[in-house]
Design an enzyme around this catalytic site. Structure first.
Site, short mmCIF file in Angstrom:
data_model
loop_
_atom_site.label_atom_id
_atom_site.label_comp_id
_atom_site.label_asym_id
_atom_site.label_seq_id
_atom_site.Cartn_x
_atom_site.Cartn_y
_atom_site.Cartn_z
N HIS A 163 -3.19 10.34 -0.53
CA HIS A 163 -2.40 10.35 0.70
C HIS A 163 -2.88 9.23 1.62
O HIS A 163 -4.03 8.80 1.56
CB HIS A 163 -2.52 11.70 1.40
CG HIS A 163 -1.60 11.85 2.56
ND1 HIS A 163 -1.95 11.47 3.84
CD2 HIS A 163 -0.32 12.30 2.64
CE1 HIS A 163 -0.94 11.68 4.65
NE2 HIS A 163 0.06 12.20 3.96
N GLU B 58 5.41 6.00 1.01
CA GLU B 58 5.28 6.24 2.45
C GLU B 58 4.74 4.99 3.14
O GLU B 58 3.52 4.77 3.14
CB GLU B 58 4.31 7.39 2.73
CG GLU B 58 4.78 8.77 2.31
CD GLU B 58 3.86 9.84 2.86
OE1 GLU B 58 4.32 10.67 3.63
OE2 GLU B 58 2.66 9.82 2.51
#
Length: 225
Positions: A96, A144
């Site tokens: 992440h 992202e």
């Protein structure tokens, strides 16, 4: 729950105060309620300290927020794939934007997670990164752009080309990998656009977790699916 059907809404709880303690289970139950009522897959990624509590209490896909490249044994403080599996969670995020790994660590983490039959969802900040991690054959890649994370402008508006390019580039490496997108996603129109651009769903956090009415927000997110 042993699968993640698409299109999917994946809600990362992060470490917001709203999901401290009983807050995680409360939000997970809301996600479960909306998912069961609508038939749309909504997965949740609670904080590690609440992972087992949530996974044992809801019948929707539950993911860990991270998995470390460590086997069971002398690994104090690290999160092993077998620990995640034992909680009842079905998969894990890896790399992440707030918990980055080098590629060799991503590769090892994916391998260990797969060995424990966990679904792997690797995050990538660019098309180049998405292509490079495709070589490790995760089940999902979530694109992202870091500059849009937590903001009010969705990636589907600010940079729709990155979604199309990621989908096409990843599929050229491995057609079995599904692509999700995230960063600034907050509305049903954002979700619809993401799917139109080729993604298999979205990965989001603050838009749901910090919402004054998470249930209403979730219904808005899925209204075009």
């Amino acid at each position: 729950m042993t699968d993640l059907k698409t299109p999917a809404i994946v809600v990362n709880f992060k470490a917001y105060r709203e999901v401290d303690g009983e807050g995680s289970l409360k939000l997970a139950k809301i996600c479960e309620s909306v998912s069961k009522d609508s038939g749309v897959t909504i997965a949740v990624c609670p904080p590690m300290v609440e992972l087992g509590t949530v996974a044992r209490a809801v019948d929707i896909p539950v993911f860990s927020q991270n998995a470390d490249p460590h086997a069971p044994g002398s690994s104090t403080g690290w999160i092993t794939a077998s620990m995640i599996k034992s909680t009842g969670a079905i998969g894990t995020l890896i790399n992440h934007s707030e918990h980055r790994f080098e590629n060799n660590v991503i590769s090892e983490s994916v391998e260990l997670a797969k060995a424990d039959d966990l679904i792997t969802m690797v995050c990538a900040e660019s098309v180049k990164k998405a292509v490079s991690v495709s070589a490790y054959h995760p089940d999902f890649i979530a694109i992202e752009p870091p500059e849009l994370i937590g903001g009010d402008i969705s990636v589907t508006t600010a940079n729709p080309l990155i979604i199309e390019d990621t989908v096409n580039s990843v599929k050229s490496v491995n057609k079995k990998i599904s692509v999700l997108c995230g960063a600034g996603v907050k509305t049903g129109e954002d979700v619809a656009k993401a799917i139109e651009l080729g993604s298999s769903g979205v990965l989001l956090a603050s838009g749901v977790v910090k919402s004054k009415d998470p249930k209403a927000t979730l219904y808005d997110l899925i209204k075009h699916i």
